[in-house]
Design a protein around this motif. Structure first.
Motif, PDB file in Angstrom:
ATOM      1  N   GLY A  81       4.194  12.200  -5.377  1.00 42.49           N
ATOM      2  CA  GLY A  81       2.844  11.776  -5.365  1.00 42.49           C
ATOM      3  C   GLY A  81       2.121  11.812  -4.373  1.00 42.49           C
ATOM      4  N   HIS A  82       1.144  12.788  -4.211  1.00 41.85           N
ATOM      5  CA  HIS A  82       0.230  12.770  -2.683  1.00 41.85           C
ATOM      6  C   HIS A  82      -1.142  12.687  -2.960  1.00 41.85           C
ATOM      7  CE1 HIS A  82       0.471  16.813  -4.288  1.00 41.85           C
ATOM      8  NE2 HIS A  82      -0.537  16.997  -3.941  1.00 41.85           N
ATOM      9  N   GLU A  83      -1.666  12.221  -4.167  1.00 41.22           N
ATOM     10  CA  GLU A  83      -3.201  12.004  -4.684  1.00 41.22           C
ATOM     11  C   GLU A  83      -3.060  10.245  -4.923  1.00 41.22           C
ATOM     12  OE1 GLU A  83      -3.649  16.231  -6.749  1.00 41.22           O
ATOM     13  OE2 GLU A  83      -3.922  14.433  -8.058  1.00 41.22           O
ATOM     14  N   PHE A  84      -3.443   9.564  -4.031  1.00 39.18           N
ATOM     15  CA  PHE A  84      -3.508   8.258  -4.397  1.00 39.18           C
ATOM     16  C   PHE A  84      -4.416   7.285  -3.390  1.00 39.18           C
ATOM     17  CE2 PHE A  84       0.013   8.911  -1.448  1.00 39.18           C
ATOM     18  CZ  PHE A  84       0.175   7.637  -0.613  1.00 39.18           C
ATOM     19  N   SER A  85      -4.594   6.087  -4.323  1.00 38.87           N
ATOM     20  CA  SER A  85      -5.410   5.254  -3.609  1.00 38.87           C
ATOM     21  C   SER A  85      -4.386   3.811  -3.403  1.00 38.87           C
ATOM     22  CB  SER A  85      -6.704   4.847  -4.403  1.00 38.87           C
ATOM     23  OG  SER A  85      -6.180   4.157  -5.867  1.00 38.87           O
ATOM     24  N   ALA A  86      -4.980   3.162  -2.525  1.00 37.48           N
ATOM     25  CA  ALA A  86      -3.924   1.907  -2.139  1.00 37.48           C
ATOM     26  C   ALA A  86      -4.564   0.824  -1.715  1.00 37.48           C
ATOM     27  CB  ALA A  86      -2.761   2.367  -1.463  1.00 37.48           C
ATOM     28  N   THR A  87      -3.944  -0.381  -1.433  1.00 39.87           N
ATOM     29  CA  THR A  87      -4.558  -1.534  -0.449  1.00 39.87           C
ATOM     30  C   THR A  87      -3.556  -1.756   0.745  1.00 39.87           C
ATOM     31  OG1 THR A  87      -5.806  -2.629  -2.237  1.00 39.87           O
ATOM     32  CG2 THR A  87      -5.053  -4.046  -0.355  1.00 39.87           C
ATOM     33  N   VAL A  88      -4.018  -1.912   1.752  1.00 39.24           N
ATOM     34  CA  VAL A  88      -3.184  -2.174   3.048  1.00 39.24           C
ATOM     35  C   VAL A  88      -2.545  -3.598   2.606  1.00 39.24           C
ATOM     36  CG1 VAL A  88      -3.163  -2.232   5.564  1.00 39.24           C
ATOM     37  CG2 VAL A  88      -4.729  -0.482   4.173  1.00 39.24           C
ATOM     38  N   VAL A  89      -1.270  -3.502   3.084  1.00 35.13           N
ATOM     39  CA  VAL A  89      -0.564  -4.929   2.971  1.00 35.13           C
ATOM     40  C   VAL A  89      -0.044  -5.103   4.298  1.00 35.13           C
ATOM     41  CG1 VAL A  89      -0.183  -4.693   0.352  1.00 35.13           C
ATOM     42  CG2 VAL A  89       1.606  -3.569   2.156  1.00 35.13           C
ATOM     43  N   GLU A  90       0.442  -4.120   5.213  1.00 35.56           N
ATOM     44  CA  GLU A  90       0.950  -4.417   6.418  1.00 35.56           C
ATOM     45  C   GLU A  90       0.551  -3.482   7.600  1.00 35.56           C
ATOM     46  OE1 GLU A  90       5.252  -5.126   8.798  1.00 35.56           O
ATOM     47  OE2 GLU A  90       5.232  -5.328   6.499  1.00 35.56           O
ATOM     48  N   ILE A  91       0.335  -3.589   8.478  1.00 38.68           N
ATOM     49  CA  ILE A  91      -0.115  -2.790   9.626  1.00 38.68           C
ATOM     50  C   ILE A  91       0.720  -2.789  11.068  1.00 38.68           C
ATOM     51  CG2 ILE A  91      -2.492  -2.337   8.946  1.00 38.68           C
ATOM     52  CD1 ILE A  91      -3.263  -4.179  11.310  1.00 38.68           C
ATOM     53  N   GLY A  92       1.068  -1.799  11.560  1.00 39.72           N
ATOM     54  CA  GLY A  92       1.727  -1.788  13.107  1.00 39.72           C
ATOM     55  C   GLY A  92       0.918  -2.306  14.046  1.00 39.72           C
ATOM     56  N   ARG A  93       1.315  -2.439  15.322  1.00 35.89           N
ATOM     57  CA  ARG A  93       0.702  -3.268  16.181  1.00 35.89           C
ATOM     58  C   ARG A  93      -0.599  -2.428  16.901  1.00 35.89           C
ATOM     59  NH1 ARG A  93       5.682  -1.883  18.942  1.00 35.89           N
ATOM     60  NH2 ARG A  93       5.468  -0.327  20.513  1.00 35.89           N
ATOM     61  N   ASP A  94      -0.252  -1.070  16.682  1.00 36.94           N
ATOM     62  CA  ASP A  94      -1.404  -0.012  17.217  1.00 36.94           C
ATOM     63  C   ASP A  94      -2.378   0.341  16.373  1.00 36.94           C
ATOM     64  OD1 ASP A  94      -0.134  -0.427  19.503  1.00 36.94           O
ATOM     65  OD2 ASP A  94       0.720   1.602  19.588  1.00 36.94           O
ATOM     66  N   VAL A  95      -2.407  -0.086  15.131  1.00 33.52           N
ATOM     67  CA  VAL A  95      -3.540   0.244  14.197  1.00 33.52           C
ATOM     68  C   VAL A  95      -4.739  -0.461  14.294  1.00 33.52           C
ATOM     69  CG1 VAL A  95      -3.941   0.141  11.763  1.00 33.52           C
ATOM     70  CG2 VAL A  95      -1.846   0.840  12.351  1.00 33.52           C
ATOM     71  N   ARG A  96      -5.945   0.250  14.328  1.00 36.26           N
ATOM     72  CA  ARG A  96      -7.323  -0.195  14.719  1.00 36.26           C
ATOM     73  C   ARG A  96      -8.280   0.199  13.544  1.00 36.26           C
ATOM     74  NH1 ARG A  96      -4.199  -2.113  17.564  1.00 36.26           N
ATOM     75  NH2 ARG A  96      -4.368  -2.451  19.944  1.00 36.26           N
TER      76      ARG A  96
ATOM     77  N   ARG B 255      -9.054  -1.444   0.967  1.00 33.57           N
ATOM     78  CA  ARG B 255      -8.814  -0.556  -0.011  1.00 33.57           C
ATOM     79  C   ARG B 255      -8.955   1.014   0.466  1.00 33.57           C
ATOM     80  NH1 ARG B 255     -11.655   0.429  -4.383  1.00 33.57           N
ATOM     81  NH2 ARG B 255     -13.443  -0.062  -3.234  1.00 33.57           N
ATOM     82  N   VAL B 256      -8.003   1.736   0.372  1.00 28.68           N
ATOM     83  CA  VAL B 256      -8.102   3.075   1.002  1.00 28.68           C
ATOM     84  C   VAL B 256      -7.760   4.259   0.046  1.00 28.68           C
ATOM     85  CG1 VAL B 256      -7.308   1.950   3.370  1.00 28.68           C
ATOM     86  CG2 VAL B 256      -5.592   2.863   1.888  1.00 28.68           C
TER      87      VAL B 256
END
Length: 357
Positions: free
Chosen positions: A69-84, A91-92
């Motif tokens: 699976g490489h064609e997908f949409s999603a919602t962000v549930v957790e981010i690393g400390r450097d993500v801006r 939704r992404v």
């Protein structure tokens, strides 16, 4: 969590596996909504492994089994400390290419040609045919409210189609032929119309797919194997031939149709992937002074532009979706239906989480 795992030819299992966790500061954990089944996935299922690694991948280190699976949409549930760029709850749409950033091509802004190219869902720890996946910050693009979760899952194949048409160089008013009415062919036809083609013609011998293409009302749909095909094409182009052809069937007959149908000094772009060497009429290529282009993947920076076209209604990608299924049914109602040569489905999306249409 549940994940569709590719073990080998005709062997995809929906298995209960550990939920992935972010480990690097630029990692993002996403909950998958919708994921498309791609032609590459079908090739793996039918005759693979091809690009899924049987020995450790040089960039990611993974081997089979692979969550597809490489064609997908999603919602962000957790981010690393450097993500801006994104926040929890966004939704992404996922740009699945994984690149080194250091090789000759990456340093020149051509990450899609990375010498150790990998892909989420084909050669990575996670994939979109699962409830959760971990991706890098550079792989996500926010979706505006006007773009649905379902449309977000079609951004990846839409970008493949767009890059192929762009490689061919459509100019406003051009007559464009698309050979092959699979998902990439249909999306290529839509994109060509969106960027100014004067007319789009689709060549498709499968009557089921031809009927689907005709129902979308993008342009005339012709059977390239039927008597009178060449004559009808000349009628539609004042006896000259089409200005350019986007070859999406990935077959020698499709490429032959592209070369024979394109006018002198026109362009042909090979977007459909061939699983074996193709036959090519090199004399016709030379006699007609044609430009023949390859097309691999997409520009990694194209996601925001494609998303804006979808948001504006100019690129109606959701029209290519013909079935929506649940993850436990991914083999019986997805892969097995799509590998049938006489199948009646175009683009099948798999519901992995809580996405809406």
């Amino acid at each position: 969590m549940l994940a569709a795992r590719f073990h080998g030819q005709h062997d995809i299992r929906v298995e209960d596996v550990p939920t992935p966790t972010p480990s690097a500061p630029d990692d993002i954990l996403v909950e998958v909504h919708w994921c498309g089944i791609c032609g590459t996935d079908l090739h793996e299922y039918a005759v693979g492994p091809i690009v899924t690694p049987t020995t450790p991948h040089p960039l990611t280190g993974v081997t089979l089994p692979q969550t597809l699976g490489h064609e997908f949409s999603a919602t962000v549930v957790e981010i690393g400390r450097d993500v801006r760029d994104v926040a929890v709850g966004d939704r992404v749409a996922i740009m699945p290419a994984i690149v080194c950033g250091r090789c000759y091509f990456c340093r020149r802004g051509q990450g899609h040609l990375c010498l150790v190219f990998a892909c989420t869902g084909l050669s990575a720890e996670t994939g979109g045919l699962a409830q959760f996946a971990v991706v890098k910050e550079y792989q996500v693009a926010k979706l505006p409210d006007s773009v649905s979760d379902l449309e977000g899952a079609v951004i990846e194949p839409a970008a493949v189609a767009a890059y192929g048409v762009d490689r061919a160089g459509v100019t406003g008013g051009d007559v464009v032929l698309v050979t092959g009415a699979g998902p990439i062919g249909i999306l290529s036809a839509m994109y060509a119309a969106a960027v100014g083609a004067g007319a789009v013609i689709v060549a498709e011998p499968n009557p089921n797919r031809a009927a689907l293409a005709a129902s979308l009302d993008i342009g005339e749909v012709l059977d390239p194997t039927a008597p009178g095909f060449a004559e009808r094409l000349l009628d539609l182009t004042d006896g000259i031939g089409v200005d350019l052809t986007v070859e999406c069937s990935g077959t020698s007959p499709g490429l032959a149709t592209a070369i024979s149908s394109t006018r002198r000094a026109g362009s042909v772009v090979q977007t459909g992937l061939h699983t074996k060497p193709a036959q090519l009429d090199a004399m016709a290529l030379a006699e007609k002074d044609l430009s023949l282009h390859g097309s691999w993947c997409y520009r990694l920076t194209d996601w925001p532009r494609v998303i804006r076209m979808v948001a504006a209604g100019r690129y109606p990608v959701a029209r290519a979706v013909t079935a929506q299924i649940d993850l436990p049914d991914v083999v019986s109602r997805g892969f097995d239906v799509l590998v049938d040569p006489q199948g009646d489905q175009l683009k099948v999306l798999v519901r992995s989480g809580g996405g809406t249409s």
